[in-house]
Design a protein around this motif. Structure first.
Motif, short mmCIF file in Angstrom:
data_model
loop_
_atom_site.label_atom_id
_atom_site.label_comp_id
_atom_site.label_asym_id
_atom_site.label_seq_id
_atom_site.Cartn_x
_atom_site.Cartn_y
_atom_site.Cartn_z
N ALA A 1 0.84 -1.20 0.00
CA ALA A 1 0.00 0.00 0.00
C ALA A 1 0.87 1.25 0.00
CB ALA A 1 -0.94 -0.01 1.20
N ARG A 2 1.95 1.23 0.77
CA ARG A 2 2.87 2.37 0.78
C ARG A 2 3.51 2.58 -0.58
NH1 ARG A 2 6.94 1.55 5.61
NH2 ARG A 2 8.07 0.76 3.85
N PHE A 3 3.92 1.49 -1.20
CA PHE A 3 4.52 1.55 -2.52
C PHE A 3 3.50 2.07 -3.53
CE2 PHE A 3 6.49 -0.53 -6.34
CZ PHE A 3 7.70 0.13 -6.28
N GLY A 4 2.27 1.58 -3.44
CA GLY A 4 1.20 2.04 -4.33
C GLY A 4 0.92 3.52 -4.15
N HIS A 5 0.92 3.98 -2.90
CA HIS A 5 0.70 5.41 -2.63
C HIS A 5 1.79 6.24 -3.28
CE1 HIS A 5 -0.36 9.13 -0.68
NE2 HIS A 5 0.88 9.22 -0.22
N ALA A 6 3.02 5.79 -3.16
CA ALA A 6 4.14 6.53 -3.74
C ALA A 6 3.99 6.61 -5.26
CB ALA A 6 5.46 5.85 -3.38
N LEU A 7 3.54 5.53 -5.89
CA LEU A 7 3.41 5.50 -7.34
C LEU A 7 2.11 6.13 -7.84
CD1 LEU A 7 4.72 1.91 -8.10
CD2 LEU A 7 5.88 4.07 -8.54
N SER A 8 1.20 6.45 -6.93
CA SER A 8 -0.12 6.95 -7.34
C SER A 8 -0.07 8.37 -7.92
CB SER A 8 -1.10 6.91 -6.17
OG SER A 8 -0.74 7.88 -5.18
N ASP A 9 1.01 9.06 -7.68
CA ASP A 9 1.16 10.41 -8.21
C ASP A 9 2.15 10.38 -9.37
OD1 ASP A 9 0.83 13.53 -7.55
OD2 ASP A 9 2.91 13.09 -8.13
N PRO A 10 1.78 10.91 -10.53
CA PRO A 10 2.68 10.88 -11.69
C PRO A 10 4.04 11.54 -11.44
CG PRO A 10 0.49 11.52 -12.39
CD PRO A 10 0.48 11.50 -10.88
N THR A 11 4.07 12.62 -10.68
CA THR A 11 5.35 13.29 -10.42
C THR A 11 6.23 12.40 -9.54
OG1 THR A 11 4.36 15.47 -10.64
CG2 THR A 11 6.46 15.36 -9.47
N ARG A 12 5.63 11.77 -8.52
CA ARG A 12 6.42 10.87 -7.67
C ARG A 12 6.92 9.68 -8.48
NH1 ARG A 12 2.51 12.16 -3.64
NH2 ARG A 12 1.43 10.20 -4.02
N ASP B 1 17.00 1.51 -1.45
CA ASP B 1 17.56 0.17 -1.66
C ASP B 1 17.66 -0.05 -3.17
OD1 ASP B 1 17.62 -2.76 -2.07
OD2 ASP B 1 17.27 -2.87 0.09
N ALA B 2 18.77 -0.58 -3.62
CA ALA B 2 18.96 -0.82 -5.05
C ALA B 2 17.90 -1.74 -5.63
CB ALA B 2 20.35 -1.40 -5.30
N ARG B 3 17.35 -2.61 -4.79
CA ARG B 3 16.31 -3.54 -5.27
C ARG B 3 15.05 -2.80 -5.72
NH1 ARG B 3 16.50 -7.49 -0.23
NH2 ARG B 3 16.75 -5.44 0.70
N LEU B 4 14.84 -1.57 -5.20
CA LEU B 4 13.70 -0.78 -5.66
C LEU B 4 13.83 -0.45 -7.14
CD1 LEU B 4 13.27 1.65 -2.66
CD2 LEU B 4 11.66 -0.10 -3.41
N GLY B 5 15.02 -0.18 -7.58
CA GLY B 5 15.25 0.08 -9.01
C GLY B 5 14.88 -1.12 -9.85
N HIS B 6 15.25 -2.31 -9.38
CA HIS B 6 14.89 -3.54 -10.09
C HIS B 6 13.39 -3.75 -10.08
CE1 HIS B 6 19.07 -4.61 -10.55
NE2 HIS B 6 19.26 -4.48 -9.25
N ALA B 7 12.75 -3.47 -8.94
CA ALA B 7 11.30 -3.63 -8.84
C ALA B 7 10.59 -2.68 -9.80
CB ALA B 7 10.85 -3.38 -7.40
N LEU B 8 11.05 -1.45 -9.89
CA LEU B 8 10.45 -0.50 -10.83
C LEU B 8 10.62 -0.99 -12.27
CD1 LEU B 8 11.63 2.82 -9.19
CD2 LEU B 8 9.26 2.04 -9.39
N GLY B 9 11.78 -1.52 -12.57
CA GLY B 9 12.01 -2.07 -13.91
C GLY B 9 11.08 -3.24 -14.20
N ASP B 10 10.89 -4.10 -13.21
CA ASP B 10 9.98 -5.23 -13.38
C ASP B 10 8.55 -4.74 -13.61
OD1 ASP B 10 12.06 -7.01 -13.07
OD2 ASP B 10 11.59 -7.47 -10.97
N LEU B 11 8.13 -3.72 -12.84
CA LEU B 11 6.79 -3.17 -13.03
C LEU B 11 6.62 -2.59 -14.42
CD1 LEU B 11 6.10 -1.40 -9.62
CD2 LEU B 11 4.87 -3.36 -10.56
#
Length: 106
Positions: free
Chosen positions: A8-19, A75-85
């Motif tokens: 939910a936290r991750f979704g909230h962060a991604l819910s805004d186009p600028t974020r 965390d560097a894994r966030l970059g990988h997660a964003l790429g996967d998404l």
């Protein structure tokens, strides 16, 4: 904290186009507020608010460098997660969500 809270936290962060754009910019490497504001074509105040949100979500960290502060993914894994998404193809019904930029939509 449960997995659902983390998502939910991750979704909230991604819910805004600028974020979302900010996270993608930081995926490419650390950045400084003035440079990030210019890159995203937003005011420094708006950028500061978005960075505060991302820090609160635990996705971004501030690294002091003398008089400046560098921001990077927590965390560097966030970059990988964003790429996967980004690589996932999602199919949505345009009748249900015709405009994803509109508030209250998907």
């Amino acid at each position: 904290m449960t997995y659902s809270h983390v998502l939910a936290r991750f979704g909230h962060a991604l819910s805004d186009p600028t974020r979302a754009r900010l996270l993608l910019a930081l995926r490419d490497g650390p950045g400084y507020p003035a440079e990030l504001a210019d890159l995203l074509a937003v005011s420094r105040q708006k950028l500061s608010n978005h960075l505060a949100c991302l820090r609160g979500c635990g996705l971004v960290v501030a690294v002091p460098e003398g008089r400046r502060t560098r921001y990077e993914l927590a965390d560097a894994r966030l970059g990988h997660a964003l790429g996967d998404l980004l690589s996932v193809v999602l199919t949505t019904d345009p009748e249900i969500c015709p405009d994803t930029d509109r508030e209250g939509c998907c």
